[in-house]
Scaffold this motif. Structure first.
Motif, PDB file in Angstrom:
ATOM      1  N   ILE A 147       0.976  -0.959   0.113  1.00  0.00           N
ATOM      2  CA  ILE A 147      -0.174  -0.019  -0.046  1.00  0.00           C
ATOM      3  C   ILE A 147       0.852   1.212  -0.156  1.00  0.00           C
ATOM      4  O   ILE A 147       0.611   2.182  -0.596  1.00  0.00           O
ATOM      5  CB  ILE A 147      -0.772   0.168   1.158  1.00  0.00           C
ATOM      6  CG1 ILE A 147      -1.880  -1.200   0.933  1.00  0.00           C
ATOM      7  CG2 ILE A 147      -1.642   1.599   1.254  1.00  0.00           C
ATOM      8  CD1 ILE A 147      -2.877  -1.252   2.198  1.00  0.00           C
ATOM      9  N   PHE A 148       1.869   1.599   0.640  1.00  0.00           N
ATOM     10  CA  PHE A 148       2.593   2.507   1.153  1.00  0.00           C
ATOM     11  C   PHE A 148       3.764   2.556   0.349  1.00  0.00           C
ATOM     12  O   PHE A 148       4.608   3.892   0.408  1.00  0.00           O
ATOM     13  CB  PHE A 148       2.983   2.691   2.696  1.00  0.00           C
ATOM     14  CG  PHE A 148       1.756   3.091   3.238  1.00  0.00           C
ATOM     15  CD1 PHE A 148       1.040   3.966   3.513  1.00  0.00           C
ATOM     16  CD2 PHE A 148       1.110   1.793   4.097  1.00  0.00           C
ATOM     17  CE1 PHE A 148      -0.206   4.150   4.118  1.00  0.00           C
ATOM     18  CE2 PHE A 148      -0.189   2.167   4.681  1.00  0.00           C
ATOM     19  CZ  PHE A 148      -0.519   3.213   5.008  1.00  0.00           C
ATOM     20  N   GLY A 149       4.307   1.733  -0.582  1.00  0.00           N
ATOM     21  CA  GLY A 149       5.356   2.166  -1.427  1.00  0.00           C
ATOM     22  C   GLY A 149       6.562   1.241  -1.690  1.00  0.00           C
ATOM     23  O   GLY A 149       6.507   0.086  -1.151  1.00  0.00           O
ATOM     24  N   THR A 150       7.715   1.686  -1.998  1.00  0.00           N
ATOM     25  CA  THR A 150       8.667   0.571  -2.649  1.00  0.00           C
ATOM     26  C   THR A 150       9.496   0.287  -1.331  1.00  0.00           C
ATOM     27  O   THR A 150       9.705   0.952  -0.267  1.00  0.00           O
ATOM     28  CB  THR A 150       9.601   1.594  -3.549  1.00  0.00           C
ATOM     29  OG1 THR A 150       9.128   2.302  -4.490  1.00  0.00           O
ATOM     30  CG2 THR A 150      10.954   0.834  -4.009  1.00  0.00           C
ATOM     31  N   SER A 173      -4.805   0.602  -7.710  1.00  0.00           N
ATOM     32  CA  SER A 173      -5.637   1.630  -6.842  1.00  0.00           C
ATOM     33  C   SER A 173      -5.848   2.839  -7.663  1.00  0.00           C
ATOM     34  O   SER A 173      -6.769   3.684  -7.353  1.00  0.00           O
ATOM     35  CB  SER A 173      -4.682   1.750  -5.770  1.00  0.00           C
ATOM     36  OG  SER A 173      -3.702   2.555  -6.182  1.00  0.00           O
ATOM     37  N   GLN A 174      -5.052   3.032  -9.033  1.00  0.00           N
ATOM     38  CA  GLN A 174      -5.318   4.338  -9.540  1.00  0.00           C
ATOM     39  C   GLN A 174      -6.073   4.151 -10.686  1.00  0.00           C
ATOM     40  O   GLN A 174      -6.747   4.832 -11.293  1.00  0.00           O
ATOM     41  CB  GLN A 174      -3.997   4.923 -10.253  1.00  0.00           C
ATOM     42  CG  GLN A 174      -2.842   5.221  -8.947  1.00  0.00           C
ATOM     43  CD  GLN A 174      -1.506   5.391  -9.760  1.00  0.00           C
ATOM     44  OE1 GLN A 174      -1.111   5.277 -10.682  1.00  0.00           O
ATOM     45  NE2 GLN A 174      -0.852   6.245  -8.764  1.00  0.00           N
ATOM     46  N   SER A 175      -6.589   2.913 -11.062  1.00  0.00           N
ATOM     47  CA  SER A 175      -7.488   2.710 -12.168  1.00  0.00           C
ATOM     48  C   SER A 175      -8.107   1.503 -12.231  1.00  0.00           C
ATOM     49  O   SER A 175      -7.705   0.536 -11.724  1.00  0.00           O
ATOM     50  CB  SER A 175      -6.542   2.777 -13.438  1.00  0.00           C
ATOM     51  OG  SER A 175      -7.275   2.630 -14.773  1.00  0.00           O
ATOM     52  N   SER A 176      -9.619   1.508 -12.637  1.00  0.00           N
ATOM     53  CA  SER A 176     -10.137   0.356 -12.592  1.00  0.00           C
ATOM     54  C   SER A 176     -10.404  -0.189 -13.786  1.00  0.00           C
ATOM     55  O   SER A 176     -11.443  -0.899 -14.477  1.00  0.00           O
ATOM     56  CB  SER A 176     -11.570   0.551 -11.854  1.00  0.00           C
ATOM     57  OG  SER A 176     -12.242   1.713 -12.914  1.00  0.00           O
ATOM     58  N   GLU A 177      -9.599   0.413 -14.908  1.00  0.00           N
ATOM     59  CA  GLU A 177      -9.420  -0.177 -16.269  1.00  0.00           C
ATOM     60  C   GLU A 177      -9.470  -1.449 -16.632  1.00  0.00           C
ATOM     61  O   GLU A 177      -8.531  -2.114 -15.961  1.00  0.00           O
ATOM     62  CB  GLU A 177      -8.718   0.760 -16.955  1.00  0.00           C
ATOM     63  CG  GLU A 177      -8.575   0.307 -18.526  1.00  0.00           C
ATOM     64  CD  GLU A 177      -7.474   1.192 -19.329  1.00  0.00           C
ATOM     65  OE1 GLU A 177      -7.350   1.093 -20.567  1.00  0.00           O
ATOM     66  OE2 GLU A 177      -6.802   2.017 -18.899  1.00  0.00           O
ATOM     67  N   PHE A 197       5.148  -6.393  -6.913  1.00  0.00           N
ATOM     68  CA  PHE A 197       3.708  -6.356  -6.406  1.00  0.00           C
ATOM     69  C   PHE A 197       3.118  -4.897  -5.858  1.00  0.00           C
ATOM     70  O   PHE A 197       2.046  -4.887  -6.176  1.00  0.00           O
ATOM     71  CB  PHE A 197       3.650  -7.350  -5.320  1.00  0.00           C
ATOM     72  CG  PHE A 197       4.310  -8.794  -5.447  1.00  0.00           C
ATOM     73  CD1 PHE A 197       4.068  -9.225  -6.810  1.00  0.00           C
ATOM     74  CD2 PHE A 197       4.656  -9.733  -4.594  1.00  0.00           C
ATOM     75  CE1 PHE A 197       4.209 -10.541  -7.156  1.00  0.00           C
ATOM     76  CE2 PHE A 197       5.095 -11.035  -4.690  1.00  0.00           C
ATOM     77  CZ  PHE A 197       4.974 -11.279  -6.241  1.00  0.00           C
ATOM     78  N   MET A 198       4.320  -4.126  -5.619  1.00  0.00           N
ATOM     79  CA  MET A 198       3.869  -2.961  -5.117  1.00  0.00           C
ATOM     80  C   MET A 198       3.393  -2.137  -6.459  1.00  0.00           C
ATOM     81  O   MET A 198       2.390  -1.309  -6.272  1.00  0.00           O
ATOM     82  CB  MET A 198       4.866  -2.285  -4.459  1.00  0.00           C
ATOM     83  CG  MET A 198       4.709  -0.606  -3.919  1.00  0.00           C
ATOM     84  SD  MET A 198       5.032   0.721  -5.343  1.00  0.00           S
ATOM     85  CE  MET A 198       6.871   0.272  -5.777  1.00  0.00           C
ATOM     86  N   GLN A 199       4.017  -2.250  -7.450  1.00  0.00           N
ATOM     87  CA  GLN A 199       3.520  -1.478  -8.678  1.00  0.00           C
ATOM     88  C   GLN A 199       2.204  -1.942  -9.059  1.00  0.00           C
ATOM     89  O   GLN A 199       1.295  -1.204  -9.492  1.00  0.00           O
ATOM     90  CB  GLN A 199       4.529  -1.848  -9.890  1.00  0.00           C
ATOM     91  CG  GLN A 199       5.912  -1.015  -9.688  1.00  0.00           C
ATOM     92  CD  GLN A 199       6.869  -1.382 -10.866  1.00  0.00           C
ATOM     93  OE1 GLN A 199       6.679  -0.900 -12.006  1.00  0.00           O
ATOM     94  NE2 GLN A 199       8.141  -1.998 -10.472  1.00  0.00           N
ATOM     95  N   ILE A 200       2.045  -3.328  -9.310  1.00  0.00           N
ATOM     96  CA  ILE A 200       0.765  -3.793  -9.284  1.00  0.00           C
ATOM     97  C   ILE A 200      -0.402  -3.122  -8.493  1.00  0.00           C
ATOM     98  O   ILE A 200      -1.330  -2.499  -9.086  1.00  0.00           O
ATOM     99  CB  ILE A 200       0.801  -5.422  -9.327  1.00  0.00           C
ATOM    100  CG1 ILE A 200       1.495  -5.953 -10.352  1.00  0.00           C
ATOM    101  CG2 ILE A 200      -0.981  -5.970  -9.376  1.00  0.00           C
ATOM    102  CD1 ILE A 200       1.783  -7.305 -10.060  1.00  0.00           C
ATOM    103  N   SER A 201      -0.220  -3.374  -7.192  1.00  0.00           N
ATOM    104  CA  SER A 201      -1.268  -2.618  -6.137  1.00  0.00           C
ATOM    105  C   SER A 201      -1.465  -1.134  -6.614  1.00  0.00           C
ATOM    106  O   SER A 201      -2.767  -0.555  -6.561  1.00  0.00           O
ATOM    107  CB  SER A 201      -0.712  -2.590  -4.779  1.00  0.00           C
ATOM    108  OG  SER A 201      -1.603  -2.475  -3.887  1.00  0.00           O
ATOM    109  N   ARG A 202      -0.598  -0.354  -6.902  1.00  0.00           N
ATOM    110  CA  ARG A 202      -0.359   0.847  -7.053  1.00  0.00           C
ATOM    111  C   ARG A 202      -1.341   1.275  -8.410  1.00  0.00           C
ATOM    112  O   ARG A 202      -2.303   2.266  -8.390  1.00  0.00           O
ATOM    113  CB  ARG A 202       0.950   1.569  -7.253  1.00  0.00           C
ATOM    114  CG  ARG A 202       0.951   3.174  -7.358  1.00  0.00           C
ATOM    115  CD  ARG A 202       2.094   3.701  -7.877  1.00  0.00           C
ATOM    116  NE  ARG A 202       2.936   3.681  -6.573  1.00  0.00           N
ATOM    117  CZ  ARG A 202       4.195   3.759  -6.406  1.00  0.00           C
ATOM    118  NH1 ARG A 202       5.034   3.938  -7.728  1.00  0.00           N
ATOM    119  NH2 ARG A 202       5.149   3.582  -5.441  1.00  0.00           N
ATOM    120  N   ILE A 203      -1.086   0.562  -9.345  1.00  0.00           N
ATOM    121  CA  ILE A 203      -1.824   0.773 -10.735  1.00  0.00           C
ATOM    122  C   ILE A 203      -3.182   0.402 -10.444  1.00  0.00           C
ATOM    123  O   ILE A 203      -4.146   1.160 -11.005  1.00  0.00           O
ATOM    124  CB  ILE A 203      -1.140  -0.386 -11.615  1.00  0.00           C
ATOM    125  CG1 ILE A 203       0.219   0.297 -12.285  1.00  0.00           C
ATOM    126  CG2 ILE A 203      -2.286  -0.281 -13.181  1.00  0.00           C
ATOM    127  CD1 ILE A 203       0.949  -0.806 -12.968  1.00  0.00           C
TER     128      ILE A 203
END
Length: 275
Positions: free
Chosen positions: A13-16, A105-109, A97-103
């Motif tokens: 959730i919170f980053g790298t 959370s930013q888009s429901s595409e 995995f963090m990058q996946i979670s961030r993406i």
């Protein structure tokens, strides 16, 4: 293990993940904590992808997951002999995995499926180029999971070529060909998903196999230490039961029996640790 799950979720959730964070985890003198955190994070991401996208995982997320999942497997292979390599594998897995979670959370595409309309101002050639690029990426993913879909890709490439001929001629049944490609793509994605599930299942089986070998050795030592023979025999029986369940791909049931085995080992004074 609940603390490890919470730690993995917080990281996602919170980053790298930073090297200093890995050093603090490793500072507990238990390098296996890195593997446990990474495996838990892997499970969290799989659940998140399934919940949000189902069987239509976007290509960029699938590539990121493959990268992270391979790092988890490499991490398992690195321990316990190559700690520095294990740390690098851990960082790679968690950051993927963090990058996946961030993406997410930013888009429901959802996965973009290329369609071609009949509008005269549509750049059909550009659309077909993007379609072909997507198909090639999907083909690479299918090879990573050894999905038996080569003949399907041959059909798609033939249909793409047919589209290009129709575009050059200025007429054709574009929508019919595109719909046929979409049907084949849906079939391919289902086959890849099944192969990916089998891949993850094989990973869990290998993980259990190594763990059960270590427990078997502990039971042999317990016999030399004078532990009650009934408890030792029960432990061996549980190991056989777990192996049998794994051979039938009944992973959930195998985990339940493993919980019983773990409790037995703790009761006779032997902790189960991944080293």
């Amino acid at each position: 293990m609940k603390k490890l799950a919470v730690f993995a979720i917080i990281v996602l959730i919170f980053g790298t993940v930073s090297p200093s964070l890995v050093d603090r985890a490793y500072g507990q003198n238990d390098p296996s904590i890195l593997l446990r955190i990474a495996v838990q994070a892997d499970k969290q991401i799989v659940n998140q992808l399934d919940r949000v996208y189902g069987d239509q995982i976007p290509n960029n997320l699938q590539i990121l997951y493959d990268k992270g999942h391979r790092a988890v497997y490499s991490l398992d292979e690195s321990l316990p002999d190559d700690i520095e390599k294990a740390k690098q594998d851990f960082l790679l897995a968690m950051n993927s995995f963090m990058q996946i979670s961030r993406i997410i959370s930013q888009s429901s595409e959802k996965v973009v499926v290329v369609t071609v309309s009949d509008k005269s101002n549509r750049n059909l050639t550009s659309e077909i180029d993007r379609l072909e690029k997507y198909v090639k990426t999907l083909e690479k993913i299918s090879k990573k999971y050894n999905a038996d879909v080569e003949s399907d890709f041959i059909k798609i490439y033939d249909l793409i070529q047919e589209l290009r001929i129709q575009i050059n001629n200025g007429y054709g049944s574009y929508n019919d060909v595109i719909n046929e490609i979409k049907i084949i793509l849906d079939s391919i994605k289902n086959d890849i998903r099944e192969s990916a599930i089998k891949h993850r299942s094989d990973f869990i089986k290998r993980f259990f196999d190594r763990l059960l070998d270590r427990i078997d050795k502990q039971l042999t030592k317990a016999q030399d230490d004078g532990i009650d023979q009934f408890q030792i025999d029960k432990g061996h029986t549980l190991i056989l039961e777990i192996r049998e369940l794994l051979s039938k791909n009944q992973i959930h049931d195998a985990k339940l029996v493993y919980g019983e085995l773990k409790e037995l080992m703790q009761n006779i004074g032997y902790s189960i640790r991944i080293t």
